[in-house]
Design an enzyme around this catalytic site. Structure first.
Site, PDB file in Angstrom:
ATOM      1  N   LYS A 188      80.616  20.688  29.757  1.00  0.00           N
ATOM      2  CA  LYS A 188      80.054  22.051  30.109  1.00  0.00           C
ATOM      3  C   LYS A 188      81.393  22.854  30.926  1.00  0.00           C
ATOM      4  O   LYS A 188      81.030  24.105  30.207  1.00  0.00           O
ATOM      5  CB  LYS A 188      79.318  21.664  31.552  1.00  0.00           C
ATOM      6  CG  LYS A 188      78.002  21.523  31.404  1.00  0.00           C
ATOM      7  CD  LYS A 188      77.103  21.633  32.588  1.00  0.00           C
ATOM      8  CE  LYS A 188      75.820  21.948  32.629  1.00  0.00           C
ATOM      9  NZ  LYS A 188      74.981  21.737  33.821  1.00  0.00           N
ATOM     10  N   LYS A 216      85.373  16.348  23.883  1.00  0.00           N
ATOM     11  CA  LYS A 216      84.452  15.662  24.291  1.00  0.00           C
ATOM     12  C   LYS A 216      83.243  16.874  24.725  1.00  0.00           C
ATOM     13  O   LYS A 216      83.819  17.810  25.235  1.00  0.00           O
ATOM     14  CB  LYS A 216      84.691  14.721  25.565  1.00  0.00           C
ATOM     15  CG  LYS A 216      83.994  13.807  25.967  1.00  0.00           C
ATOM     16  CD  LYS A 216      84.491  13.070  26.852  1.00  0.00           C
ATOM     17  CE  LYS A 216      83.739  13.049  28.230  1.00  0.00           C
ATOM     18  NZ  LYS A 216      83.897  12.019  29.432  1.00  0.00           N
ATOM     19  N   LYS A 260      92.930  17.119  38.336  1.00  0.00           N
ATOM     20  CA  LYS A 260      91.957  18.141  38.809  1.00  0.00           C
ATOM     21  C   LYS A 260      92.775  19.101  39.665  1.00  0.00           C
ATOM     22  O   LYS A 260      92.329  20.425  39.752  1.00  0.00           O
ATOM     23  CB  LYS A 260      90.766  17.641  39.911  1.00  0.00           C
ATOM     24  CG  LYS A 260      89.803  17.170  38.928  1.00  0.00           C
ATOM     25  CD  LYS A 260      88.488  16.945  39.765  1.00  0.00           C
ATOM     26  CE  LYS A 260      87.367  16.393  38.758  1.00  0.00           C
ATOM     27  NZ  LYS A 260      85.888  16.095  39.594  1.00  0.00           N
TER      28      LYS A 260
HETATM   29  P1  AMP Z   1      80.431  14.275  34.227  1.00  0.00           P
HETATM   30  O1  AMP Z   1      79.604  14.999  35.080  1.00  0.00           O
HETATM   31  O2  AMP Z   1      81.318  14.992  33.216  1.00  0.00           O
HETATM   32  O3  AMP Z   1      81.262  13.238  34.974  1.00  0.00           O
HETATM   33  O4  AMP Z   1      79.568  13.193  33.432  1.00  0.00           O
HETATM   34  C1  AMP Z   1      78.601  12.491  34.019  1.00  0.00           C
HETATM   35  C2  AMP Z   1      78.561  11.289  33.212  1.00  0.00           C
HETATM   36  O5  AMP Z   1      78.138  11.617  31.915  1.00  0.00           O
HETATM   37  C3  AMP Z   1      79.489  10.255  33.177  1.00  0.00           C
HETATM   38  O6  AMP Z   1      79.482   8.771  33.246  1.00  0.00           O
HETATM   39  C4  AMP Z   1      80.159  10.469  31.815  1.00  0.00           C
HETATM   40  O7  AMP Z   1      80.976   9.280  31.366  1.00  0.00           O
HETATM   41  C5  AMP Z   1      79.027  10.801  30.962  1.00  0.00           C
HETATM   42  N1  AMP Z   1      79.362  11.927  29.986  1.00  0.00           N
HETATM   43  C6  AMP Z   1      79.909  13.070  30.203  1.00  0.00           C
HETATM   44  N2  AMP Z   1      80.100  13.773  29.095  1.00  0.00           N
HETATM   45  C7  AMP Z   1      79.961  12.988  28.029  1.00  0.00           C
HETATM   46  C8  AMP Z   1      80.197  12.921  26.431  1.00  0.00           C
HETATM   47  N3  AMP Z   1      80.620  14.142  25.712  1.00  0.00           N
HETATM   48  N4  AMP Z   1      79.808  11.838  25.862  1.00  0.00           N
HETATM   49  C9  AMP Z   1      79.304  10.687  26.579  1.00  0.00           C
HETATM   50  N5  AMP Z   1      79.070  10.614  27.777  1.00  0.00           N
HETATM   51  C10 AMP Z   1      79.535  11.835  28.590  1.00  0.00           C
END
Ligand code: AMP
Length: 334
Positions: free
Chosen positions: A200, A197, A109
């Site tokens: 957003k 992946k 980050k």
């Molecule tokens: P984040 O806001 O990106 O940290 O995502 C929140 C949760 O969603 C985390 O537990 C991630 O593991 C899950 N997550 C985010 N993006 C994906 C994705 N493309 N596929 C599967 N799980 C996801």
């Protein structure tokens, strides 16, 4: 029942990757564990943000989690339990600078900030302290298990080290050693670039809103990339695999089996696959979207119920802080 703690940052709208990768599992775990789920707004302050959007996104995330089936009584908003911040301070005294400097999320980050803003980028100490706050989130509720993805393993290990060091230093087996709870969850890829992946931060084309409009979902699936041009002969391309993965995650197994049989016979039409996936997603989304709209129509009551559940969760956190303050030699609060 064992205690489970999990948390999500209020990023605004949930996308289908969040749902299949995390939220769906939260809903299931409620059946067999004593779960607490936090919308962690303190964590969202560690990267540049706008105050008004943070507040809006916190409520949006809370309402969307409810629409997915997370129970109000299991949910809390992190900053409504300010003991998390107090415990962070106390735990920081049994966390070493070196440990925090080794955290890959901090390195990633801070690099991201430098990439965006140049070498002079402001990297806040909050970003550095992030894993201590996360340890406080987990330890404050005596969590036995934390459902984590691979990216959070290092932070959970740090939480265990912090718990162990605290227990050793203050002479009592006080904090539990939280273990990861691994559940097979699909990783959903970006429809516009299936080498990455779904996220957003990649931009609008790269994620599908969970509670989005059905027509938009159909359009996005229709324009999903199927051939990236670099797939070795005889192998399924990442884009097609991703579409099958979504179909399976939606549990449309009849469509999945018949389209997979077409694929094996070399007769798969991408348009048919996309239609199947769009139908499956719309079927999944519609009832949740209805829940969401009903919750929004009753905004004040819903917000109140979350404030109540946060207050109930806070009592548990306060009990922990009473015990911790005594152990570390701080006076009892009147
Ligand atoms: P984040 O806001 O990106 O940290 O995502 C929140 C949760 O969603 C985390 O537990 C991630 O593991 C899950 N997550 C985010 N993006 C994906 C994705 N493309 N596929 C599967 N799980 C996801």
């Amino acid at each position: 029942m064992k205690n489970v703690l999990s948390a999500i940052q209020p990023t605004g709208d949930l996308h289908i990757g969040n749902y299949f990768g995390a939220v769906q599992n939260w809903v299931r775990l409620q059946e067999n564990y004593n779960c607490v789920y936090g919308v962690v707004d303190y964590h969202s302050m560690t990267m540049p943000y706008k105050a008004a959007s943070l507040l809006e996104n916190t409520w949006k995330m809370t309402f969307q989690l409810l629409a997915c089936g997370v129970k109000a009584e299991n949910m809390f908003i992190q900053s409504l339990v300010p003991e998390h911040a107090e415990l962070t301070w106390i735990l920081s005294t049994v966390t070493s600078y070196g440990e925090l400097a080794r955290m890959t999320q901090f390195k990633d980050k801070s690099k991201q900030l430098e990439d965006n803003e140049g070498k002079e980028a402001f990297v806040g100490a909050g970003l550095f302290f992030y894993p201590v706050l996360q340890a406080a989130d987990i330890l404050i509720y005596h969590a036995d298990y934390v459902p984590v993805g691979k990216d959070q393993e290092q932070h959970l290990e740090l939480s265990r080290n912090i718990a162990q060091r605290f227990n050793h230093q203050f002479g009592k087996e006080y904090f539990r050693h939280p273990e990861p709870l691994y559940t097979e969850t699909p990783k959903i890829l970006s429809p516009a670039d299936p080498t990455r992946k779904m996220s957003k931060s990649l931009g609008e084309k790269h994620y599908i809103n969970l509670l989005g409009d059905a027509d938009r979902v159909r359009k996005q699936i229709k324009s999903a990339v199927t051939d990236t041009g670099d797939t070795p002969a005889g192998q399924m391309s990442a884009g097609v695999q991703n579409l099958f993965e979504i179909l399976r995650a939606c549990k449309h197994m009849d469509a999945y089996d018949s389209l997979m049989a077409d694929y094996s016979a070399g007769a798969l039409k991408y348009s048919a696959l996309k239609e199947g996936v769009a139908d499956a997603l719309v079927d999944l989304i519609n009832p949740m979207r209805e829940n969401y709209e009903a919750l929004l129509a009753d905004k004040r009551r819903v917000r109140d119920s979350i404030k109540d559940s946060s207050a109930a969760v806070r009592q548990r956190a306060q009990q922990t802080l009473r015990e911790v303050r005594e152990l570390v030699g701080l006076p009892a609060v009147k």
